[in-house]
Design an enzyme around this catalytic site. Structure first.
Site: not given
Lengths: 802, 261, 158
Positions: B95, B220, B222
Site C-alpha cells: 500500500c 494488504h 497482513e
C-alpha cells in the site's frame, strides 16, 4: 496584574460585566467565591489566575450540573407530584449503579481519563466516548477531527497509556435536505456540517491508524445547527500499567505539538450559545501525524517505565493537565520553555491554550535524559517545564514573573456547588394511532411503509460512509462494521481481537434513540441502554461481562424542563444498569446545545443519551454475524412485541405523533438474553440481529439483504402481546419498536434444544431462510406480502445520498 | 537460519505491528525500525535479509501519498537500497510502501531511473476500504509460489489507481512478466468497480521489478494472515488454517533464506 | 537576500481525471449559480525566504508534482502583470495560526532533497473556474469551499 476596576472593590454587577466581557462564563456565586479568596490574601487576582479559575470551574471541566444539587419534581397524567432532591445526580444514579453492582473486573472507574476494566487479570481495556459538539457546529472538519483526537488522547492518558485499538463514531445531524437556516455566528448548512464531520473524523482516525469499527448516523430536525459528534476509542494496556502516581520532585514534561492561541476560551465557550462574533481563536484544526508520532514514542516510553503518570492536554490545556496531576502535590511551571507555534502569546494564553496533540507526564528526574532521547529519536517534542511540589500550591511563572499562585485545593474544590431546579411532566400524546375511517390498514400500505422506513435517513444504508473509514488497520477486527458476502449488512457490534497470542477479545456497540425523549426521556434512556446491550448479545457476548459508558447531550440545564429530562434519563440509567448488572465505567455530558435564531426563538436539542458498551469475549471465533446464512435454516423471533408505536420510525415516515413509547421490562429481558447467550455459546445460532428502528420489518429485511437470501416469516406465530394480537394489525407487529427482541437463525437440527432453552419465554419459530431473493411475510390478518430483495435494496441504499 | 526482516516505519506508518506479526508467523525475526535510524547511520539496510515497507499515511499523505518517503529512499538511502536490491534480497512494499517504492523509482525499473508509472486518486474520489479478489499473473516472482490462482484480499486506500505513463508502458510491463496481481471478481474476471476498487489501468494491483525480487502491491496481505480476518469468515465452513496473505510472507522468508545462503 | 515568495501551482494534466473538479461542478449546478464551463482543482504552495526560482522549480519537479498526472506553474508572487488567462483563479489558504501540516512537510521534503529549505511554506487549495461570473465564483468559494473561521480566500482578478 489585572487592568480595569479593582476586583476586590468591584460590585457584583461590575464583576458580572467583567465576566461577560472576558467571556469567562463565571456565575455570581463563583465570582463571589473568587473575590472572597483573594480578599483573604489581600490582593487582586492576576489575569492568568482569573482565566485559570474560569476554565477549571467551567461546565465543560467541572460538570457542575450533573454534580450539583437538584430539586426535581415530576407530575404524571393525573397531576400527582413526586419530589426528590439529588445531592449529586451523577453519584446517585450512574455511579451508584456501579458501586452497588461491585463487578470485580472494574479496575478504574470515574477516576482516570477513561474507564478501565480487566476480565482476565492480565490485560486491561480502556474505553472512553466524548462529544465535541460546539466546535463541530462552527468548523465541522476541524471540530470533529479534534474531537476524535481528544478522545484518543484520553485513552493514551488512561493508566500509564493504553494503545488505541478501535474507534466508534456516532453522529446526529439535521436532515440533509433541510433548507439553509439563516446563518448565525458562522453556523453552516446541514449538508456542509455532515460532509465536514464525516471527513474530519475519517481523516484523523485513518491517519492515526486506528480502525473505525462501529457507529451510527442519525438524522433529526432537532439537531439543526447543533450537530452531535460522539467519538469513542477503546485501548489495551497491561494491568500492571493501570496505576499512576505523582511524586513530589517529579519533573513535569510536555510532549507532542507546539502551542498557539488555539481554543482560547474553548472550555468556557461551550457554556455560551452559538452567537455572533465568536473570536476566531476558538476553532482548532488537528494534526494527526503529530499525535501519531507522539503515541508511538509514548507507548515505547511506557514499556521502558520512564514515567510515573500521564494525562492528556485537552480542554483547558496545560492548566487543566498540570492542575489535575498536581491536585495533591501542587506544581511549579516555567512557561517560557514551552515551544510555541508563533510569537506573540501572552503567558496566560500559553498556560490555557488548547493546542492539540499534547500530553503531560510526571517523570522521575533520573529518567529525564532517557525520555528526551527516546522522543527525539521519533521526532517528537519533549520539554521539561517544571516540577511537582509537595505543598499543594500551584505556581506558574514566566521568567521571573509569577502569574499564578493558587492553592490546588481551592482551584479544584473551591467552586460553589450549584443548586438547580428541575421538573418533568409528560406531553399529552394520544396512545392510539389515528385510523382512516375506522378500517384496518390496507395491504399496500404495509408494503409501502417498509420501503419508506428503509429509505429514511437514519435507517438507510450508510455503506458509502463506512467504506471511507479504514476498519481493518492493526489487523484485529474480527467482526467488521459491514458483514455478509458482499459486505452489505450493518453489523450489530464490532469484535476486536486483543492480541495474536490468544483468541480473547472485546465487542463494542452503541445505543441511541433521541426521538423517544419527546414521549419520555426515562424510556429513551432505558431503550438506549437496552439497545447497546442487545447489540452485544447479538454477536455472542453475554450480559455478565458488560461495561457501559454514558454520554448525555442536552439543551440549557438552567431551564427546569430541560434539566428534568436529563434527571429522568439518569434515573433510568441507574434502574436498568442495576437490573442488568452492567456497571457504568465512565461518561460525559455536553450541555447548552441550543441555538437562538434571528427571531429570538430558542431551539434546544432533544435530550439525547448515547450508551456505548463493551463486552468481553473469551473466544472471538464464536462471534456471530447478522447476515442470513443458509436456506433451510429456521427463523426464530425472540422477545415480545408490544403495541409500542410511539417514537417509532413508522410514526416518523407517516408524520404521526402518537402511540406508546417502548418500555423495558428487565425481569423479562435479562433471562431472555442469558438464554440467547447460552444458545450461541453452544453453537445453535448461525445468525442473529437485534430489532431497533423499524422493528421486525427492518430487521428481517436487513438480514435478508445482508445474506443475499430469502426469508419467510409468519407473523401470526411471533411472540406478540395480547393487545397486538387482538388488534390484528400487521403494521403493529412489523413496525413496533419494542425493546428486547432479536431475529435468530437456527439450523433445523437444533430446533428442539433452542425451544427447550427458551421454555416459558417469548420465543417462537416463525419461518425459515429460503433460496430466492425475496422477503415474504404472512400478516396477522392472514395476508401474504412479499418484497423483492432488489426493491428493498433500492430503498435502503437510496436513503442518504452523498 | 533465522531470516532477519526489517519493517521500515516513519512518521505516519500504521500497519507495522500486524506486518511484523505476520512475518513472525511466517518464520522470520522481524524488527520494526524507524527510517531515522538508517538516515542517521546507526543501522544499515544490509544488516537485514528481508525488507518490508508497510502501509499507513507516511507524512500524512501530505503533497501526495508516499512521495516524501519515496524521496527519502531515492535521495538519502539510494545506495543502501540499490545494493539491497542488487543483491536480490526480497523487498515488499504494501500500500503506502508500494507508493513509496514506485514514486522513488525502485519499481518498476531500477532506482534512479525516472518513474514510468504512478499511483493516484481512486476513480471514486474516496477512500475505499473493501475486500476484492486478486488473480496471480506472474510466475517469475518468488512471492507468488503456492498462491491460489484467484484469492480474496482487502484494500484500504485513497490513492491506489495504478497509471502507467502510457499504454505502451503497460504492455511492456505485461510482456516482461512484471504484473503480479490483478483485481478480479470471485470468478477471476475483470469486472470494473468495485472489484477494481480504484480504476487501476489493466486492473493492476501489484507489480514487481524485472528481477522479481521487489514486489509492490496495494492490497494488504497482513490483513489476511489468520482466518478470522476474512471479510465474511462466519459464512465459511470449514475455515482455512491461515489466511492467504500468510503465504506471501512465507514465500518472502523462504526466498530471503535462499539468497542469504 | 530579500524576502521573496515563489508560488508553485500544481494541477492535473489535461485529460487526467479531476474528481474534486467534477464534484465542485456538481455543487455549483446544484446551487444554481449560473453559467459555468468547468472547474480545475490543484494545490498552491507559497515558498518564502531563501528561495530562488531554480529552487522553486527543483522543488516543484522533485517533490510537488506527480510526473505522470500533473503539471505546474512557477512564478514570483507580487511580480505583477498577469498573463491573459481566460479563467478565474481562487486559492483557499489556511488562516494565520491554523495548522498547515502540508507546508511543514514541504520543508521536510526540501531538506531530504538537499535543496535550500524555505523559511516558510503555505499550502492552499487551488480552484480554476472557466466561464463563470467572478461575483458568483466568490460566492461559491465562500459558501461551499471554505470556512471563514479557518480559511482565507485569495481571488485573482479574472
Amino acid at each position: 496584574m489585572l487592568r480595569g476596576p479593582d476586583f476586590l472593590e468591584a460590585s457584583p454587577m461590575e464583576l458580572a460585566a467583567l465576566s461577560r466581557r472576558r467571556r469567562l462564563s463565571l456565575s455570581d456565586p463563583e465570582l463571589a467565591a473568587i473575590r472572597q479568596h483573594f480578599k483573604r490574601l489581600g490582593r487582586n487576582p492576576t489575569e492568568a489566575e482569573l482565566e485559570t479559575l474560569a476554565q477549571t470551574w467551567s461546565e465543560h471541566c467541572k460538570h457542575k450540573t450533573f454534580r450539583g444539587t437538584i430539586d426535581h419534581v415530576e407530575r404524571d397524567e393525573l397531576g400527582m407530584e413526586r419530589r426528590r432532591r439529588y445531592g449529586d445526580l451523577l453519584k446517585e444514579t450512574i455511579m451508584r449503579a456501579t458501586d452497588e453492582i461491585r463487578a470485580p473486573w472494574c479496575v478504574s472507574v470515574f477516576r482516570d481519563n477513561a474507564g478501565i476494566v480487566s476480565f482476565d487479570g492480565r490485560r486491561a481495556v480502556a474505553f472512553k466516548v466524548e462529544t465535541h459538539n460546539h466546535p463541530s457546529a462552527l468548523e465541522p472538519y476541524g471540530g470533529a477531527g479534534t474531537g476524535l483526537g481528544g478522545v484518543i488522547r484520553d485513552v493514551l492518558g488512561a493508566g500509564l497509556g493504553a494503545r488505541p485499538i478501535a474507534n466508534t463514531d456516532v453522529f446526529c445531524f439535521a436532515p440533509l435536505e433541510q433548507k439553509d437556516v439563516p446563518r448565525e455566528g458562522g453556523a453552516l448548512s446541514a449538508r456542509r456540517v455532515f460532509h465536514g464531520v464525516v471527513s474530519g473524523v475519517r481523516d484523523y482516525g485513518n491517519r492515526m491508524g486506528i480502525p473505525t469499527v462501529n457507529g451510527a448516523v442519525c438524522f433529526d430536525e432537532g439537531f439543526s445547527q447543533n450537530p452531535l459528534v460522539f467519538c469513542g476509542t477503546a485501548g489495551v494496556l497491561p494491568v500492571s500499567a493501570v496505576r499512576k502516581e505523582v511524586r513530589p520532585g517529579d519533573r513535569i514534561v510536555m510532549v507532542g505539538g507546539r502551542v498557539g492561541r488555539d481554543g482560547i476560551h474553548g472550555a468556557t465557550f461551550s457554556s455560551d450559545n452559538l452567537s455572533h462574533g465568536i473570536p476566531a481563536s476558538v476553532v482548532q484544526i488537528g494534526n494527526p501525524i503529530v499525535q501519531k508520532k507522539m503515541m508511538d514514542a509514548l507507548l515505547q516510553a511506557r514499556e521502558k517505565g520512564l514515567y510515573r503518570a500521564v494525562t492528556d492536554c485537552g480542554a483547558g490545556g496545560l492548566s487543566s493537565a498540570v492542575g489535575e496531576m498536581g491536585e495533591q502535590s501542587g506544581a511549579e511551571v516555567q512557561l517560557e520553555d514551552v515551544p510555541l507555534k508563533y510569537e506573540g502569546l501572552a503567558p496566560w494564553e500559553i498556560w490555557l491554550s488548547e493546542s492539540q496533540e499534547r500530553m503531560v507526564l510526571a517523570v522521575p528526574p533520573q529518567n529525564l535524559e532517557a525520555l528526551k532521547a527516546l522522543f527525539s529519536a521519533e521526532d517528537v517534542l519533549c520539554v521539561d517545564i517544571g516540577f511537582f511540589r509537595n505543598d499543594g500550591r500551584l505556581r506558574v511563572l514566566y521568567g521571573q514573573e509569577t502569574i499564578v499562585d493558587l492553592p490546588a485545593d481551592f482551584l479544584h474544590n473551591g467552586a460553589p456547588r450549584r443548586h438547580l431546579s428541575s421538573s418533568w411532566s409528560p406531553l399529552r400524546i394520544p396512545a392510539e394511532w389515528p385510523r382512516k375511517g375506522g378500517r384496518a390498514r390496507r395491504e399496500e400500505d404495509v408494503r409501502e411503509t417498509l420501503l419508506e422506513i428503509l429509505s429514511s435517513p437514519t435507517v438507510a444504508s450508510k455503506e458509502w460512509i463506512v467504506r471511507q473509514y479504514d476498519h481493518e488497520v492493526q489487523g484485529r477486527t474480527v467482526l467488521k462494521p459491514l458483514v455478509g458476502p458482499a459486505g452489505r449488512g450493518p453489523g450489530d457490534a464490532a469484535v476486536m481481537r486483543l492480541d495474536w497470542e490468544t483468541h480473547a477479545g472485546v465487542a463494542l456497540a452503541n445505543g441511541l434513540n433521541p426521538r423517544y425523549s419527546r414521549w419520555d426521556p426515562y424510556w429513551m434512556a432505558a431503550s438506549a441502554v437496552d439497545e447497546a446491550v442487545r447489540n452485544l448479545i447479538a454477536v455472542g457476548a453475554s450480559r455478565d461481562h458488560v461495561a457501559l459508558l454514558d454520554n448525555f447531550c442536552g439543551g440549557n440545564p438552567n431551564e427546569p424542563k430541560v434539566l428534568g429530562e436529563l434527571v429522568r434519563a439518569a434515573q433510568a440509567c441507574y434502574d436498568i444498569a442495576r437490573a442488568y448488572g452492567t456497571p457504568f465505567i465512565s461518561g460525559k455530558d455536553s450541555l447548552f446545545n441550543r441555538f437562538v435564531d434571528k427571531k429570538g426563538a430558542r431551539k434546544d436539542i432533544p435530550t439525547t443519551l448515547l450508551i456505548s458498551a463493551l463486552a468481553w469475549m473469551d473466544d472471538v471465533r464464536r462471534a456471530v454475524t447478522m447476515d442470513a446464512k443458509k436456506a433451510g435454516d429456521l427463523i426464530f423471533i425472540v422477545g415480545l412485541t408490544r403495541d409500542e408505536l410511539g417514537g417509532s420510525h413508522y410514526g416518523l415516515v407517516k408524520n404521526i405523533v402518537a402511540g406508546r413509547v417502548p418500555r423495558l421490562y428487565p425481569e423479562e429481558t435479562a433471562p431472555l438474553y442469558d438464554a440467547l447467550s447460552e444458545a450461541m455459546e453452544r453453537g445453535w445460532v448461525t445468525a442473529c440481529h437485534d430489532c431497533s428502528e423499524g422493528g421486525l420489518g427492518v430487521a428481517l429485511a436487513e438480514m435478508a439483504l445482508a445474506g443475499e437470501l430469502g426469508i419467510y416469516a409468519d407473523l401470526r406465530r411471533a411472540p406478540l402481546d395480547g393487545a397486538v394480537w387482538d388488534d390484528s394489525r400487521t403494521d403493529k407487529a412489523l413496525f413496533s419498536e419494542s425493546n428486547g427482541r432479536f431475529v435468530v437463525e437456527v439450523p433445523p437440527r437444533f430446533r428442539r434444544y433452542f425451544l427447550s432453552r427458551f421454555e416459558g419465554m417469548p420465543a417462537a419459530c416463525v419461518g425459515e431462510v429460503r433460496e430466492g431473493r425475496k422477503l415474504q411475510t404472512v400478516g396477522l390478518e392472514g395476508k401474504s406480502r412479499a418484497w423483492a430483495l432488489s426493491d428493498l435494496a433500492a430503498a435502503w441504499t437510496g436513503g442518504v445520498r452523498p | 537460519m533465522t531470516v532477519r526482516a526489517v519493517v521500515l516505519r516513519c512518521a505516519g506508518t500504521n500497519c507495522d505491528e500486524e506486518t511484523a506479526a505476520a512475518l513472525r508467523r511466517a518464520g522470520a525475526e522481524p524488527s520494526r525500525v524507524h527510517v531515522n535510524r538508517f538516515l542517521e547511520g546507526g543501522r544499515r539496510l544490509n544488516d537485514y535479509d528481508l525488507l518490508v515497507i508497510p502501509g499507513g499515511f507516511s507524512y500524512g499523505d501530505d503533497i501526495a501519498s508516499g512521495k516524501v518517503l519515496a524521496n527519502q529512499l531515492s535521495h538519502r538511502l539510494k545506495d543502501q537500497l540499490d545494493e539491497f536490491i542488487a543483491r536480490r534480497k526480497p523487498v515488499i512494499g504494501i500500500c503506502n510502501g508500494f507508493q513509496a517504492l514506485l514514486k522513488g523509482g525502485f519499481l518498476p525499473g531500477r532506482a534512479g531511473v525516472s518513474v514510468s508509472a504512478t499511483l493516484t486518486d481512486n476513480d471514486s474520489g474516496k477512500f475505499e476500504c473493501r475486500w476484492t479478489f486478486l488473480r496471480t499473473s506472474s510466475g517469475k516472482c518468488p512471492f507468488v509460489r503456492g498462491l491460489p490462482a484467484v484469492f480474496p484480499a482487502p484494500v484500504a486506500h485513497g490513492e491506489g489507481k495504478f497509471v502507467p505513463e502510457s499504454e505502451a508502458g503497460l504492455r511492456t510491463l505485461e510482456k516482461q512478466g512484471q504484473i503480479v496481481f490483478r483485481y478480479v471478481n470471485e470468478r477471476g474476471q475483470s469486472d470494473g468497480y468495485p472489484w477494481n476498487p480504484n480504476g487501476s489501468r489493466g486492473d493492476v494491483a501489484g507489480i514487481c521489478n524485472r528481477e522479481g525480487n521487489v514486489l509492490g502491491l496495494m492490497p494488504h496481505p497482513e490483513r489476511y494472515f489468520y482466518p478470522q480476518q476474512h471479510s465474511h469468515w462466519t459464512r465459511i465452513r470449514p475455515l482455512p488454517e491461515h489466511g492467504v496473505g500468510l503465504q506471501i510472507f512465507k514465500n518472502a522468508v523462504r526466498y530471503a533464506a535462499q539468497v542469504a545462503s | 537576500m530579500a524576502e521573496e515568495t515563489w508560488r508553485v501551482v500544481v494541477y492535473r494534466r489535461p485529460g487526467c481525471p479531476d474528481h474534486r473538479g467534477r464534484s465542485a461542478e456538481k455543487d455549483w449546478r446544484a446551487a444554481r449559480l449560473g453559467p459555468l464551463k468547468r472547474i480545475r482543482t490543484g494545490q498552491a504552495y507559497d515558498l518564502t525566504g531563501s528561495v530562488t526560482a531554480p529552487t522553486a522549480r527543483a522543488l516543484a519537479g522533485k517533490l510537488l508534482v506527480d510526473a505522470v498526472m500533473q503539471e505546474a506553474e512557477v512564478r514570483g508572487v507580487g511580480a505583477g502583470g498577469k498573463s491573459a488567462r481566460g479563467f478565474c483563479r481562487a486559492v483557499i489558504w489556511p488562516r494565520q495560526g491554523v495548522t498547515d501540516s502540508v507546508g511543514e512537510t514541504v520543508r521536510l521534503g526540501a531538506r531530504d532533497l538537499r535543496l535550500p529549505v524555505p523559511d516558510k511554506v503555505r499550502a492552499g487549495a487551488l480552484f480554476d473556474f472557466w466561464g463563470a461570473a467572478p461575483r458568483k465564483v466568490r460566492r461559491f468559494c465562500e459558501t461551499h469551499l471554505m470556512n471563514d473561521l479557518v480559511h482565507r480566500l485569495e481571488l485573482e482578478k479574472c
